[in-house]
Scaffold this motif. Structure first.
Motif, PDB file in Angstrom:
ATOM      1  N   LEU A 114      28.108  -8.036  40.924  1.00 59.41           N
ATOM      2  CA  LEU A 114      27.214  -7.656  42.192  1.00 59.41           C
ATOM      3  C   LEU A 114      27.717  -8.259  43.398  1.00 59.41           C
ATOM      4  CD1 LEU A 114      24.991  -6.058  43.434  1.00 59.41           C
ATOM      5  CD2 LEU A 114      23.426  -7.700  42.981  1.00 59.41           C
ATOM      6  N   ARG A 115      28.070  -9.571  43.509  1.00 59.01           N
ATOM      7  CA  ARG A 115      28.422 -10.287  44.771  1.00 59.01           C
ATOM      8  C   ARG A 115      30.039  -9.896  44.900  1.00 59.01           C
ATOM      9  NH1 ARG A 115      25.579 -10.991  46.550  1.00 59.01           N
ATOM     10  NH2 ARG A 115      24.267 -12.740  45.730  1.00 59.01           N
ATOM     11  N   ARG A 116      30.871  -9.758  43.764  1.00 55.67           N
ATOM     12  CA  ARG A 116      32.060  -9.377  44.345  1.00 55.67           C
ATOM     13  C   ARG A 116      32.123  -7.846  44.671  1.00 55.67           C
ATOM     14  NH1 ARG A 116      37.259 -10.639  42.980  1.00 55.67           N
ATOM     15  NH2 ARG A 116      36.532 -12.835  43.390  1.00 55.67           N
ATOM     16  N   ALA A 117      31.081  -6.800  44.228  1.00 57.78           N
ATOM     17  CA  ALA A 117      31.023  -5.513  44.682  1.00 57.78           C
ATOM     18  C   ALA A 117      30.466  -5.368  46.034  1.00 57.78           C
ATOM     19  CB  ALA A 117      30.162  -4.657  43.959  1.00 57.78           C
ATOM     20  N   GLN A 118      29.489  -6.368  46.518  1.00 62.87           N
ATOM     21  CA  GLN A 118      29.073  -6.281  48.059  1.00 62.87           C
ATOM     22  C   GLN A 118      30.144  -6.893  48.764  1.00 62.87           C
ATOM     23  OE1 GLN A 118      25.774  -9.116  46.897  1.00 62.87           O
ATOM     24  NE2 GLN A 118      24.224  -7.490  47.099  1.00 62.87           N
ATOM     25  N   THR A 119      30.974  -8.021  48.579  1.00 66.27           N
ATOM     26  CA  THR A 119      31.902  -8.483  49.309  1.00 66.27           C
ATOM     27  C   THR A 119      32.991  -7.258  49.507  1.00 66.27           C
ATOM     28  OG1 THR A 119      31.750 -10.548  48.612  1.00 66.27           O
ATOM     29  CG2 THR A 119      33.527 -10.248  49.627  1.00 66.27           C
ATOM     30  N   LEU A 120      33.486  -6.768  48.585  1.00 63.56           N
ATOM     31  CA  LEU A 120      34.478  -5.591  48.794  1.00 63.56           C
ATOM     32  C   LEU A 120      33.887  -4.450  49.734  1.00 63.56           C
ATOM     33  CD1 LEU A 120      35.957  -5.298  45.236  1.00 63.56           C
ATOM     34  CD2 LEU A 120      37.360  -5.928  47.293  1.00 63.56           C
ATOM     35  N   ALA A 121      32.558  -4.226  49.387  1.00 66.46           N
ATOM     36  CA  ALA A 121      32.062  -3.330  50.103  1.00 66.46           C
ATOM     37  C   ALA A 121      31.652  -3.614  51.618  1.00 66.46           C
ATOM     38  CB  ALA A 121      30.472  -2.844  49.664  1.00 66.46           C
ATOM     39  N   MET A 122      31.523  -4.779  51.907  1.00 71.80           N
ATOM     40  CA  MET A 122      31.530  -5.065  53.376  1.00 71.80           C
ATOM     41  C   MET A 122      32.985  -5.230  54.003  1.00 71.80           C
ATOM     42  SD  MET A 122      28.235  -5.168  54.647  1.00 71.80           S
ATOM     43  CE  MET A 122      29.010  -6.181  56.304  1.00 71.80           C
ATOM     44  N   ALA A 123      33.823  -5.542  53.151  1.00 74.54           N
ATOM     45  CA  ALA A 123      35.161  -5.836  53.829  1.00 74.54           C
ATOM     46  C   ALA A 123      35.723  -4.311  54.233  1.00 74.54           C
ATOM     47  CB  ALA A 123      36.026  -6.551  52.779  1.00 74.54           C
ATOM     48  N   LEU A 124      35.615  -3.645  53.324  1.00 73.08           N
ATOM     49  CA  LEU A 124      35.782  -2.127  53.431  1.00 73.08           C
ATOM     50  C   LEU A 124      35.045  -1.548  54.754  1.00 73.08           C
ATOM     51  CD1 LEU A 124      37.296   0.301  52.677  1.00 73.08           C
ATOM     52  CD2 LEU A 124      35.504   1.050  51.057  1.00 73.08           C
ATOM     53  N   ALA A 125      33.819  -1.960  54.768  1.00 71.84           N
ATOM     54  CA  ALA A 125      33.386  -1.482  56.043  1.00 71.84           C
ATOM     55  C   ALA A 125      33.536  -2.030  57.493  1.00 71.84           C
ATOM     56  CB  ALA A 125      31.844  -1.811  55.782  1.00 71.84           C
ATOM     57  N   VAL A 126      34.067  -3.426  57.480  1.00 71.42           N
ATOM     58  CA  VAL A 126      34.676  -3.994  58.393  1.00 71.42           C
ATOM     59  C   VAL A 126      35.978  -3.197  58.932  1.00 71.42           C
ATOM     60  CG1 VAL A 126      35.752  -6.178  59.120  1.00 71.42           C
ATOM     61  CG2 VAL A 126      33.700  -6.236  57.965  1.00 71.42           C
ATOM     62  N   ILE A 127      36.785  -2.914  57.772  1.00 75.86           N
ATOM     63  CA  ILE A 127      38.043  -2.288  58.138  1.00 75.86           C
ATOM     64  C   ILE A 127      38.042  -1.011  58.892  1.00 75.86           C
ATOM     65  CG2 ILE A 127      40.083  -1.308  57.146  1.00 75.86           C
ATOM     66  CD1 ILE A 127      40.135  -3.558  55.268  1.00 75.86           C
ATOM     67  N   ALA A 128      37.021  -0.171  58.445  1.00 79.09           N
ATOM     68  CA  ALA A 128      36.824   1.227  58.700  1.00 79.09           C
ATOM     69  C   ALA A 128      36.260   0.961  60.200  1.00 79.09           C
ATOM     70  CB  ALA A 128      35.596   1.785  57.894  1.00 79.09           C
ATOM     71  N   VAL A 129      35.079   0.174  60.452  1.00 76.79           N
ATOM     72  CA  VAL A 129      34.456  -0.043  61.810  1.00 76.79           C
ATOM     73  C   VAL A 129      35.799  -0.373  62.840  1.00 76.79           C
ATOM     74  CG1 VAL A 129      33.066  -1.284  63.291  1.00 76.79           C
ATOM     75  CG2 VAL A 129      32.417  -0.350  61.184  1.00 76.79           C
ATOM     76  N   ARG A 130      36.638  -1.266  62.567  1.00 72.92           N
ATOM     77  CA  ARG A 130      37.747  -1.607  63.384  1.00 72.92           C
ATOM     78  C   ARG A 130      38.700  -0.660  63.760  1.00 72.92           C
ATOM     79  NH1 ARG A 130      39.320  -7.596  60.526  1.00 72.92           N
ATOM     80  NH2 ARG A 130      37.464  -8.747  61.439  1.00 72.92           N
ATOM     81  N   GLY A 131      38.768   0.437  62.867  1.00 65.74           N
ATOM     82  CA  GLY A 131      39.430   1.536  62.839  1.00 65.74           C
ATOM     83  C   GLY A 131      38.845   2.678  63.601  1.00 65.74           C
ATOM     84  N   GLY A 132      37.677   2.392  64.029  1.00 60.21           N
ATOM     85  CA  GLY A 132      36.941   3.507  64.677  1.00 60.21           C
ATOM     86  C   GLY A 132      35.990   4.275  64.041  1.00 60.21           C
ATOM     87  N   GLU A 133      35.727   4.191  62.511  1.00 59.49           N
ATOM     88  CA  GLU A 133      35.219   5.047  61.852  1.00 59.49           C
ATOM     89  C   GLU A 133      33.742   4.769  61.675  1.00 59.49           C
ATOM     90  OE1 GLU A 133      36.875   5.912  57.949  1.00 59.49           O
ATOM     91  OE2 GLU A 133      38.861   6.362  58.618  1.00 59.49           O
ATOM     92  N   ARG A 134      32.771   5.976  61.051  1.00 63.75           N
ATOM     93  CA  ARG A 134      31.581   5.396  60.955  1.00 63.75           C
ATOM     94  C   ARG A 134      31.363   5.167  59.382  1.00 63.75           C
ATOM     95  NH1 ARG A 134      29.220  10.503  61.160  1.00 63.75           N
ATOM     96  NH2 ARG A 134      31.145  11.425  61.057  1.00 63.75           N
ATOM     97  N   VAL A 135      30.575   4.141  59.178  1.00 64.42           N
ATOM     98  CA  VAL A 135      30.377   3.846  57.773  1.00 64.42           C
ATOM     99  C   VAL A 135      28.837   3.744  57.449  1.00 64.42           C
ATOM    100  CG1 VAL A 135      32.495   2.298  57.879  1.00 64.42           C
ATOM    101  CG2 VAL A 135      30.442   1.246  58.602  1.00 64.42           C
ATOM    102  N   GLY A 136      28.497   4.008  56.181  1.00 70.59           N
ATOM    103  CA  GLY A 136      27.081   3.970  55.862  1.00 70.59           C
ATOM    104  C   GLY A 136      26.808   3.644  54.505  1.00 70.59           C
ATOM    105  N   LEU A 137      25.736   3.385  54.174  1.00 72.11           N
ATOM    106  CA  LEU A 137      25.495   3.466  52.418  1.00 72.11           C
ATOM    107  C   LEU A 137      24.963   4.417  51.865  1.00 72.11           C
ATOM    108  CD1 LEU A 137      24.139  -0.290  52.800  1.00 72.11           C
ATOM    109  CD2 LEU A 137      26.351   0.290  51.948  1.00 72.11           C
TER     110      LEU A 137
END
Length: 295
Positions: A114-137
């Motif tokens: 779970l902790r690894r999945a959460q970390t990967l999920a947030m890292a992916l969200a960080v990259i998407a936001v930096r690229g100007g995308e919208r993110v959500g759960l």
């Protein structure tokens, strides 16, 4: 650092930022990134909200009469809609399985699934936001958003534990048409639920990736002799005197589950990947970036 601080949203986001920052080549390639996720003058030749004409398509059930191009339709027996180039920031929807099985770790030296999945999920969200995308759960009914505030909302939601079932399955509440999606899970629950979700996603033009997160002990089955197997919730218990004798059957079933997931993904245009918690998170994040970039 105490255990409580490891579980706060702020720290989760910091760890996720660290994973994203470890991919300087990926983040430095701004032009390549913007070609797939940012607003562009030339668009991506995908239907969307841009101003430039792309193509006509036949009208379908549910289309608004206002969207029909009557001039083009008058030249044929059917009705046609005028589509423009895709120029708006796209949505990336992320689902993280927080079932009890995901809290497993075979050693104190490595994170839980779970902790690894959460970390990967947030890292992916960080990259998407930096690229100007919208993110959500996907498990929230809230629409995807951009910006740093959204990252904090997502981190808080990921850490907001509720009553967990033994095994989980994707139950998306929010899946915008044409979005990209990623589901993180051990996928040890009933496979029918996963197949249903992928079918619905395909109907909405949603493509993405399934990331199976496993502890290395779940791959190797290093158990021998007398062993008590117990589910993370304690609801399932099984004791054997010859654990090693179960290894071959277990590995066959695990391989069959991976093959089934891979086939489900292939049939719906998705991708499948297995990630182990004893390895670094960066290769999985890079793989996800490359997969989503092509979709």
């Amino acid at each position: 650092m105490n255990e409580f601080s490891l579980h706060t949203p702020d720290t989760l986001r910091s760890r996720s930022e660290a994973v994203a920052a470890s991919l300087p080549a990926l983040l430095a390639d701004a032009q390549h990134l913007s070609a797939s996720v940012l607003l562009g003058v030339h668009g991506r030749k995908r239907a969307g909200t841009g101003d430039e004409f792309w193509q006509y398509r036949p009208a379908e059930a549910g289309d608004s009469y206002r969207a029909i191009d009557w001039r083009r339709s008058a030249r044929s027996d059917g009705h046609f809609l005028r589509q423009t180039e895709w120029q708006a920031a796209q949505a990336v929807m992320i689902g993280v399985d927080d079932a009890a099985s995901m809290t497993y770790s075979g050693a104190k030296t490595r994170p839980s699934k779970l902790r690894r999945a959460q970390t990967l999920a947030m890292a992916l969200a960080v990259i998407a936001v930096r690229g100007g995308e919208r993110v959500g759960l996907t498990h929230l009914a809230e629409p995807p958003r951009s910006g740093q505030a959204q990252l904090m909302r997502m981190a808080a939601a990921l850490m907001d534990g509720e009553d967990r079932p033994e095994y989980g399955a994707p139950k998306p509440q929010m899946m915008p048409n044409g979005a990209r999606a990623v589901f993180f899970s051990d996928f040890l629950g009933e496979p029918e639920a996963i197949e249903t979700v992928l079918g619905r996603a395909a109907d909405r033009g949603v493509k993405g990736a399934l990331v199976m997160v496993l502890d290395p002990d779940e791959e190797a089955f290093p158990f021998d002799g007398r062993t008590l197997f117990e589910s993370m919730s304690g609801a399932i218990r099984f004791e054997t005197l010859k654990a090693k004798s179960l290894r071959e059957d277990y590995l066959e079933r695990l391989a069959a589950r991976k093959d089934a997931l891979r086939m489900m993904a292939r049939r719906t245009g998705w991708q499948f990947h297995v990630h182990h918690t004893d390895g670094p998170a960066e290769p999985a994040l890079l793989w996800l970036y490359q997969v989503l970039e092509r979709q």
